[in-house]
Motif scaffolding. Structure first.
Motif, PDB file in Angstrom:
ATOM      1  N   LYS A 426      55.173  13.711 -71.168  1.00  0.00           N
ATOM      2  CA  LYS A 426      55.101  13.631 -72.645  1.00  0.00           C
ATOM      3  C   LYS A 426      56.114  14.542 -73.349  1.00  0.00           C
ATOM      4  O   LYS A 426      55.855  15.035 -74.449  1.00  0.00           O
ATOM      5  N   ALA A 427      57.244  14.801 -72.696  1.00  0.00           N
ATOM      6  CA  ALA A 427      58.268  15.654 -73.317  1.00  0.00           C
ATOM      7  C   ALA A 427      59.230  14.793 -74.143  1.00  0.00           C
ATOM      8  O   ALA A 427      59.491  13.639 -73.803  1.00  0.00           O
ATOM      9  N   GLU A 428      59.747  15.374 -75.228  1.00  0.00           N
ATOM     10  CA  GLU A 428      60.762  14.691 -76.048  1.00  0.00           C
ATOM     11  C   GLU A 428      62.101  15.379 -75.829  1.00  0.00           C
ATOM     12  O   GLU A 428      62.193  16.599 -75.952  1.00  0.00           O
ATOM     13  N   MET A 429      63.128  14.593 -75.505  1.00  0.00           N
ATOM     14  CA  MET A 429      64.449  15.197 -75.313  1.00  0.00           C
ATOM     15  C   MET A 429      65.087  15.484 -76.658  1.00  0.00           C
ATOM     16  O   MET A 429      65.093  14.646 -77.557  1.00  0.00           O
ATOM     17  N   LYS A 430      65.609  16.707 -76.816  1.00  0.00           N
ATOM     18  CA  LYS A 430      66.223  17.113 -78.070  1.00  0.00           C
ATOM     19  C   LYS A 430      67.736  17.213 -77.961  1.00  0.00           C
ATOM     20  O   LYS A 430      68.443  17.122 -78.962  1.00  0.00           O
TER      21      LYS A 430
END
Length: 609
Positions: A426-430
């Motif tokens: 559930k990580a969002e790439m920034k």
């Protein structure tokens, strides 16, 4: 003698402690022929083993008729409670940045704290002798970081030095000269860092506690900076908590000052001095130690909230008490409360059954270090899987969870698997950008619970080449359920000693986590099942012996080496219905309920809920 107080702050492994070693040597605080260990400030056994600084420590050097008090700080955000308080004790900071890696998450963390308390840092670009150094780009990144952290005009006008802490030199230019050693750094500290504000000599004594330690001869020792007035041995003082409540009154039995690697008793300390005082039994970190006439406490730095919690349970396994001598709930409670006194980032709560405690901290590393320290002191405890500390949004009633900023440096060929695994968590790439030498830097915002146990998986996926750094970012709405461990476990169904023949016959069921000859008990985990269900197995079954002699002699059983479960790996691998049993000699995995019928009842009630 003039005085300067500075902290050395940086990301993990950027060379703080090594630089302090060289500052001590070149200032003459350590004799040339004196035998000093490498990274002399990392005196704790765990610090030496892990190669990290866990506890902040003070020292002092003399340079050109000026005493420079230096505080070496931890780089890990898990020990950030130390960093925040220390920055209130000093007037300047040297921020070290690796000439190849550039500013990292913890650089951002410690720098933001330093700028917030109004310090004007000196930037030292370290490890300039690395073949992949890129000092100009790193300097631009540091400047951008200062801007992003809302530095003032004065703070943005920071002086820069280049050099090698290990090589023992710093200079205004990347190419040197190297012959001046660390003289440019010493001189810059004298010129750039202000003298401590001393106030009027008539003001009453006031000091805020910053570091607490226990000494077998002197009792509790509190280190801090004298904010106003002066202090002598045998002087009467009182201790005020943050809200102004009086905690105790007493007399100072001893004042210790830092001189090189030694602590020396002194007869007098005044405003600006960093000293350790003994003689009080209750005063702790963030309390104000002051003259009896003072009524208002000094303002202490607020501490970031804990994000991870674990249960510490009295060891109730059949082997309890066979390897450690500290096993009762009373002894464990006293030890945890003592730890919480000195480490304000820890929070201890007692469960209703009185046999377990909820210990909350900044991260798994901080809690793993506490468990390892206790185990070496002779404690036996059962420890649950780390859980994140959730919050309720008061406005909407939604559940909020901690989100961390994760920076992963990885070879390009492995970046795909990292992105895939992080998105499963559930990580969002920034951000994704090249970081030189065929490597990429990936920046994510990921829920803390998704990162528990990811470190070892990341190293496996990238063949040990990835570097991961994490930093608490913010609380955000709950991101949904995560997929857990896919394998079940192999559970011993009886007590005794594991037999090699039985383990050999179980190898096709999955890899083992114990050796033959190890004591086992019913409910203990002895291996990892290849399938997703748990399986009870007999590891005590020996080969049937007959009086018929075989034509070929029996081959010796050849076992596949078991998977070694270190404490860190075990904590992140277990599930919610499992515990890690920690003793001075062993780390065992077990089910929370040892009896199979109790396990089934627990499973039914969990599914019903």
């Amino acid at each position: 003698m003039k005085l300067r107080n500075i902290a050395i702050i940086a990301h993990v492994d950027h060379g703080k402690t090594t630089l302090v070693d060289k500052l001590l040597a070149q200032s003459g605080s350590v004799r040339e022929n004196q035998r000093v260990e490498e990274r002399a400030m990392d005196s704790n056994d765990l610090e030496k083993e892990r190669g990290i600084t866990i506890l902040a420590k003070a020292t002092s050097v003399e340079w050109k008729d000026t005493r420079i008090n230096i505080v070496d700080t931890p780089g890990h955000a898990d020990f950030g409670g130390e960093v925040e308080r220390i920055l209130n004790m000093v007037d300047g900071a040297v921020i070290l940045v690796d000439a190849s890696e550039g500013p990292m998450p913890q650089t951002k963390f410690v720098l933001s704290k330093a700028l917030k308390v109004g310090l004007k840092p000196i930037v030292a670009i370290n490890k300039i002798d690395r073949p992949d150094e890129r000092h100009q780009e790193v300097l631009n990144e540091i400047f951008d970081l200062f801007v992003n952290l809302d530095a003032t005009e004065e703070q943005l006008d920071f002086p820069v030095l280049y050099g090698s802490g290990r090589g023992g030199w710093m200079a205004k230019a990347p190419e040197g000269p190297q012959t001046d050693g660390l003289t440019p750094l010493f001189d810059l500290i004298l010129d750039h860092v202000p003298e401590p504000a001393t106030g009027s000599a008539d003001e009453p004594f006031r000091m805020i506690g910053t570091i607490l330690e226990a000494n077998p001869f002197l009792g509790r020792i509190i280190t801090g900076r004298v904010q106003s007035g002066s202090i002598k041995p045998n002087q009467a003082v009182k201790v005020l908590s943050g809200d102004g409540t009086q905690i105790e009154t007493g007399r100072i039995s001893k004042i210790l000052a830092f001189r090189g690697l030694e602590r020396t008793p002194i007869d007098y300390a005044e405003a600006g001095d960093i000293v350790a005082i003994a003689g009080l039994s209750k005063g702790t970190v963030a309390d104000t130690f002051c003259d009896p006439s003072v009524t208002q406490p000094l303002a202490a730095q607020p501490i970031d909230p804990p994000t991870v919690t674990m249960s510490f349970i009295v060891n109730d396994s059949p082997l309890a008490g066979t390897e450690g001598d500290k096993v009762t709930s009373r002894v464990i409670r006293d030890r945890l409360l003592k730890e919480a006194e000195g480490n304000v980032a820890l929070k201890i709560e007692e469960a209703e059954d009185k046999d377990s405690f909820f210990v909350s901290g900044r991260g798994e590393l901080q809690l793993a270090v506490l468990i390892e320290t206790m185990r070496r002191e002779g404690f036996e405890i059962g420890v649950s899987r780390p859980r994140v500390v959730m919050k309720k949004d008061e406005a909407t009633g939604d559940t909020l969870e901690p989100i961390e900023e994760v920076v992963i440096d990885v070879d390009e060929e492995h970046s795909g698997i990292v992105v895939q695994k992080m998105s499963e968590r559930k990580a969002e790439m920034k951000e994704l950008r090249p970081s030189g030498g065929g490597r990429q830097r990936l920046v994510f915002h990921a829920p803390t619970r998704g990162l528990i146990g990811y470190q070892s998986e990341l190293l496996t996926d990238t063949r040990g080449t990835a570097i991961m750094n994490r930093l608490f970012h913010a609380y955000a709405p709950f991101k949904g359920e995560l997929t857990g461990r896919v394998n079940g476990v192999l559970i011993a169904n009886a007590a005794g000693e594991a037999v090699a023949y039985a383990l050999f016959n179980l190898e096709d069921r999955g890899p083992m986590v114990i050796d033959p000859g190890v004591k086992v008990y019913e409910g203990m985990i002895i291996g990892i099942h290849q399938r997703d269900n748990d399986l009870e197995v007999n590891v005590l079954k020996g080969k049937q012996l007959t009086n018929i002699r075989a034509a070929g002699k029996d081959e010796a059983v050849k076992l596949t080496p078991p998977i070694r479960m270190t404490l860190d790996r075990a904590l992140s691998w277990i599930q919610d219905d499992e515990l890690v049993e920690v003793t001075p000699k062993s780390i065992r995995l077990r089910k929370l309920y040892l009896d199979p019928h109790e396990r089934k009842r627990f499973e039914k009630s969990r599914k019903a809920a």
